[in-house]
Design an enzyme around this catalytic site. Structure first.
Site, mmCIF file in Angstrom:
data_model
loop_
_atom_site.group_PDB
_atom_site.id
_atom_site.type_symbol
_atom_site.label_atom_id
_atom_site.label_comp_id
_atom_site.label_asym_id
_atom_site.label_seq_id
_atom_site.Cartn_x
_atom_site.Cartn_y
_atom_site.Cartn_z
ATOM 1 N N GLY A 107 -38.112 -5.832 34.927
ATOM 2 C CA GLY A 107 -36.567 -6.181 34.410
ATOM 3 C C GLY A 107 -36.719 -6.802 32.691
ATOM 4 O O GLY A 107 -37.816 -6.919 32.415
ATOM 5 N N ASN A 109 -39.168 -11.899 37.897
ATOM 6 C CA ASN A 109 -40.604 -12.118 37.228
ATOM 7 C C ASN A 109 -40.569 -11.331 36.129
ATOM 8 O O ASN A 109 -41.608 -11.078 35.467
ATOM 9 C CB ASN A 109 -41.637 -11.942 38.367
ATOM 10 C CG ASN A 109 -41.711 -10.533 38.609
ATOM 11 O OD1 ASN A 109 -41.007 -9.569 38.592
ATOM 12 N ND2 ASN A 109 -42.980 -10.084 39.455
ATOM 13 N N LEU A 124 -33.033 -7.014 45.642
ATOM 14 C CA LEU A 124 -33.263 -5.825 44.932
ATOM 15 C C LEU A 124 -34.503 -5.832 43.996
ATOM 16 O O LEU A 124 -34.814 -4.916 43.603
ATOM 17 C CB LEU A 124 -32.126 -5.681 43.766
ATOM 18 C CG LEU A 124 -30.675 -5.145 43.912
ATOM 19 C CD1 LEU A 124 -29.964 -6.003 45.210
ATOM 20 C CD2 LEU A 124 -29.991 -5.028 42.838
ATOM 21 N N TYR A 130 -44.358 2.801 48.180
ATOM 22 C CA TYR A 130 -42.966 2.423 47.998
ATOM 23 C C TYR A 130 -42.132 2.820 49.327
ATOM 24 O O TYR A 130 -41.342 2.047 49.927
ATOM 25 C CB TYR A 130 -42.604 2.897 46.706
ATOM 26 C CG TYR A 130 -40.907 2.779 46.490
ATOM 27 C CD1 TYR A 130 -40.608 1.611 46.056
ATOM 28 C CD2 TYR A 130 -39.938 3.772 46.653
ATOM 29 C CE1 TYR A 130 -39.284 1.167 45.855
ATOM 30 C CE2 TYR A 130 -38.493 3.532 46.295
ATOM 31 C CZ TYR A 130 -38.214 2.312 45.747
ATOM 32 O OH TYR A 130 -36.895 2.232 45.533
ATOM 33 N N LYS A 186 -40.430 0.158 51.932
ATOM 34 C CA LYS A 186 -38.899 0.116 51.989
ATOM 35 C C LYS A 186 -38.700 0.130 53.728
ATOM 36 O O LYS A 186 -37.654 -0.539 54.225
ATOM 37 C CB LYS A 186 -38.376 0.891 51.306
ATOM 38 C CG LYS A 186 -38.359 0.736 49.917
ATOM 39 C CD LYS A 186 -37.426 -0.604 49.707
ATOM 40 C CE LYS A 186 -37.280 -0.866 47.921
ATOM 41 N NZ LYS A 186 -36.341 -1.983 47.768
ATOM 42 N N LYS A 217 -46.536 -5.642 48.528
ATOM 43 C CA LYS A 217 -46.312 -7.250 48.760
ATOM 44 C C LYS A 217 -44.901 -7.559 48.645
ATOM 45 O O LYS A 217 -44.317 -8.240 49.083
ATOM 46 C CB LYS A 217 -47.558 -7.969 48.170
ATOM 47 C CG LYS A 217 -48.706 -7.802 48.630
ATOM 48 C CD LYS A 217 -49.749 -8.441 47.324
ATOM 49 C CE LYS A 217 -49.524 -9.922 47.640
ATOM 50 N NZ LYS A 217 -50.632 -10.549 46.699
#
Length: 459
Positions: free
Chosen positions: A162, A158, A197, A269, A273, A215
């Site tokens: 990136g 999305n 990833l 985070y 994970k 989420k």
């Protein structure tokens, strides 16, 4: 827009071809004139200085001399006529060169390009591989590795952190596809393997939207596990060394359960994970989904996000701009930095292995933050000084992977030392700072780190 540019390119190329034929005819005419006029063996007459020369034109040469100039006038002798045609032909060639330059620019803008050489695979061994977060820092390098290996690759991203320019070297390739999609929404595709990833990975990015981070790593992971279950694909989850929190065991083996603050600023985070790993093994036990879990330690290299707030990118950008290198805390905190190509090779080896449990992927060579700042100073040069600021809450004080499991089960260990990886990364950021327009693509050539792939695989 792309279709319009391609149409213009075809029209311009056609015009250039017609023009080239006319110039060739003119050249043959002048050449035959020279052969016929020079065969008498006599002495050449002096050139008339009053000879009118063709006027310069902005566009391509025409089939006839320009207005007001008649190279075949009766009052011109053979040598003067030949000189007139020569000047006219030289100008026509200059116009053609300018036209070729314009065509090259149009072709580049139209997206006509060549691709890196990749291995060819037939239907028996050409896997379809989905990479979520494939336009990010690590994901884009993984995409390079898989594409060079001849696989069909689908990137799901999305573009939260990136960048499309990280993978633009593959846009248009028959083996490549990109889908603008958020993994918290279901996605359907027929694939053989999934590298999951997708997730912001740097503190400024994942703390900027903690709910979104949770989420992505929970609902997004459930969606990818559901897809793997439906199509029988193997799934690799990119976990993190953050699952160990601020560790009380050093170095950290996979058997260590961690020391994490569940309500701290980094918990969105760290805990997300940890839940992602729990989900993976729950799907494996309940539905027999083939899963792999990689616990990734600090990684650096080209295509790192400029504003990701990580140690490497912060120090390099500050040093390149002769700014103060900021260290949070005493500087005695330790980190282990691995180059991105080492990590990618570890991810591929883990995916291809038969091991289900979590595996550490990192560089066991440990440096303090202060030592690393001096390494960057020495590599970049300049006049940057070091400044110490207040420590960040829940910042781990020790970080070093125990990679014995990766060495024994995967035959993997990092190969690129800091002395080789840091200069490549510095050069990338230097080019980033010098960019002034969209046409300055500053692509990182995939073959820089994987030049052995086409040769090794017979590509």
């Amino acid at each position: 827009m792309a279709v319009r540019w391609r149409t213009l390119s075809v029209l311009m190329i056609g015009c250039a071809s017609v023009l080239l034929l006319l110039l060739l005819n003119s050249y043959m005419f002048v050449s035959s004139h020279a052969m016929n006029g020079g065969g008498g063996g006599g002495r050449a007459e002096p050139v008339n200085p009053a000879l009118p020369l063709p006027r310069r034109r902005k566009m391509a040469a025409r089939a006839e001399p320009p207005d007001g100039v008649d190279c075949e006038a009766d009052e011109l002798d053979e040598h003067e006529e030949l000189r007139c045609h020569g000047v006219w032909l030289a100008e026509a060639r200059a116009d053609l060169r300018r036209l070729e330059q314009r065509l090259a620019a149009l072709t580049k803008r139209a997206g006509v390009k060549s691709f890196p050489r990749v291995k060819f695979r037939n239907y028996r061994d050409r896997k379809r591989i989905l990479v979520t977060g494939g336009a990010g820092f690590v994901g884009s390098h993984l995409v390079d590795r898989l594409m060079l290996d001849g696989y069909e690759v689908i990137v799901l991203d999305n573009l939260y952190t990136g960048r499309k320019r990280n993978i633009e070297q593959w846009l248009g390739h028959e083996n490549f596809e990109m889908a603008m999609h958020d993994v918290i929404n279901q996605y359907y595709a027929e694939v053989d393997e999934i590298y999951h990833l997708a997730s912001p990975a740097s503190p400024p990015h994942y703390m900027a939207n903690p709910v979104k981070t949770i989420k992505t790593n929970t609902i997004g992971t459930i969606n990818m596990l559901g897809l793997a279950k439906r199509v029988g694909a193997r799934l690799l989850i990119a976990s993190t060394s953050e699952v160990y929190g601020d560790p009380e065991v050093h170095p950290q083996p996979e058997t260590y359960w961690g020391h994490v603050n569940p309500i701290g600023p980094r918990a969105c985070y760290d805990e997300a994970k940890r839940v992602a790993e729990t989900l993976a093994f729950a799907y494996h036990k309940q539905s027999n989904v083939s899963v792999r879990v990689a616990r990734i330690f600090n990684t650096y290299g080209p295509r790192m996000h400029n504003n990701d707030g990580r140690v490497v990118s912060n120090f390099i950008l500050q040093a390149l701009q002769n700014q103060t290198l900021t260290i949070y805390g005493s500087g005695e905190q330790t980190r282990s930095f691995q180059y991105v190509s080492d990590l990618v090779e570890g991810l591929v080896a883990l995916m291809e292995s038969n091991h289900t449990g979590p595996v550490n992927l990192g560089n066991p060579v440990e440096h303090t933050i202060e030592e690393f700042a001096h390494i960057i100073q020495k590599t970049v040069g300049g006049t940057s000084q070091v400044e110490y600021l207040d420590a960040v809450e829940d910042d781990p004080q020790k970080r070093k992977p125990d990679i014995r499991r990766a060495e024994q089960l995967l035959g993997w260990q990092p190969k690129v030392p800091l002395s080789e990886g840091i200069p490549k990364t510095v050069e990338y950021f230097r080019h980033e700072l010098q960019r002034k327009g969209h046409n300055e693509r500053n692509l990182f050539d995939p073959l820089v780190d994987w030049s052995h792939i086409p040769n090794k695989l017979g590509g």
